[in-house]
Design an enzyme around this catalytic site. Structure first.
Site, PDB file in Angstrom:
ATOM      1  N   THR A 103       0.867  -1.179   0.000  1.00 29.76           N
ATOM      2  CA  THR A 103       0.000   0.000   0.000  1.00 29.76           C
ATOM      3  C   THR A 103       0.900   1.223   0.000  1.00 29.76           C
ATOM      4  O   THR A 103       1.522   1.554   1.009  1.00 29.76           O
ATOM      5  CB  THR A 103      -0.904   0.009   1.240  1.00 29.76           C
TER       6      THR A 103
ATOM      7  N   LYS B 278      -7.148   0.967  -3.028  1.00 28.89           N
ATOM      8  CA  LYS B 278      -6.723   0.423  -1.736  1.00 28.89           C
ATOM      9  C   LYS B 278      -6.732   1.509  -0.660  1.00 28.89           C
ATOM     10  O   LYS B 278      -7.131   1.257   0.490  1.00 28.89           O
ATOM     11  CB  LYS B 278      -5.324  -0.176  -1.864  1.00 28.89           C
TER      12      LYS B 278
ATOM     13  N   LYS C 133       0.139   4.588   8.418  1.00 29.08           N
ATOM     14  CA  LYS C 133       0.666   4.949   7.101  1.00 29.08           C
ATOM     15  C   LYS C 133      -0.451   5.042   6.065  1.00 29.08           C
ATOM     16  O   LYS C 133      -0.532   6.013   5.298  1.00 29.08           O
ATOM     17  CB  LYS C 133       1.691   3.908   6.648  1.00 29.08           C
TER      18      LYS C 133
END
Length: 290
Positions: free
Chosen positions: A97, A173, A241
């Site tokens: 990701t 995502k 994150k």
């Protein structure tokens, strides 16, 4: 024996993907900085690489399953990275990701070598990666998809073709993971509130799971939290994150929502509170301690 696949980064998700392919009869090469990870897969039949550049030329695909863009850069273009041996016609799967612009940059640099990129972030956790039921959000040209369809279908029972443009998988995502973060913080908040109101948090979660407040990540993480189980499956730093990247992508697109930025801030606060190395179920611990 099916074709050879190289997987760089065999942590929770990459390792589960490798185990899944090995169980299906694929030849798998693995590389990771953690000797225990590769040793476990070697026992299952994987071949071990010391560095990415040792990958076999006959691999039908090279899956990068590291944590972030910095690690991806090193795996692809570092001194002993894959770029040292990649040839025109090879295919790289980008599974971390990372920011859409990073995917686009990697794809452009790989294309200059004649190498195809499949933007393929994954979701669902290690158990679903191991049994092949995880989600893959795939963005790549149609011809590349058809070439890699057998591998993609072996990896994922929930395969989503997003577009032909690398970067769109990453965008999808980030949208998904921002909602996951929002749902997780929401579940942790209401169960912390339930405890403060004198309610039994476990019974409250029983109600939520059969009512309008239910979410998969809320149930999964809060069951662990209520049992005091914070052993890391997905560290707090991962959704920290991911939510940060999602908020950055939103702002770059001129969108400012009411929940995303605050959710990202909660994960950052949990990190600062010393919970970074725990499972992200520790968001409950963070909020309950207020």
């Amino acid at each position: 024996m099916r074709p050879t696949v190289t997987i760089i980064g065999v942590g929770n998700m990459g390792g589960a993907m490798a185990a899944n392919l090995l169980a299906q009869g694929w030849a798998v090469q693995v590389c990771d900085i953690d000797p225990a990870r590769v040793a476990d897969l070697e026992k299952k039949g994987a071949s071990v690489l010391a560095v990415p550049a040792q990958a076999a030329m006959n691999s039908i695909a090279f899956a990068v399953c590291v944590v972030d863009a910095v690690q991806t850069e090193e795996v692809l273009f570092g001194a002993q990275g894959l770029a040292c041996m990649l040839q025109p016609g090879h295919t790289v799967l980008l599974c971390p990701t990372i920011a859409p612009q990073d995917v686009e940059s990697f794809a452009t640099r790989l294309a200059a070598l004649g190498v195809h990129t499949v933007d393929a972030p994954m979701s669902g956790g290690p158990a679903r990666a191991r049994d092949g039921t995880m989600s893959l959000m795939v963005a790549c040209p149609a011809a590349v998809y058809e070439q890699q369809a057998g591998l993609l279908q072996a990896l994922s029972g929930k395969l989503f073709r997003i577009s032909e443009t690398p970067g769109d998988g990453a965008r999808t995502k980030l949208v998904n993971n921002l909602l996951a973060g929002i749902n997780l913080v929401g579940a942790a908040e209401v169960l912390a509130l339930a405890g403060r109101l004198g309610l039994d948090p476990e019974r409250t979660l029983d109600v939520i799971e059969q009512s309008s407040g239910q979410s998969w990540i809320g149930s999964d993480r809060m069951r662990r939290a209520l049992a005091g189980d914070y052993a890391p499956r997905a560290h707090v730093t991962l959704l920290e994150k991911d939510t940060r990247l999602a908020v950055e992508a939103a702002r770059a697109a001129g969108f400012e929502g009411p929940l995303g930025a605050r959710t990202s801030q909660v994960f950052a606060e949990a990190h600062e509170a010393g919970l970074a190395g725990l499972d992200d179920a520790a968001i409950f611990k963070h909020l309950a301690s207020r």
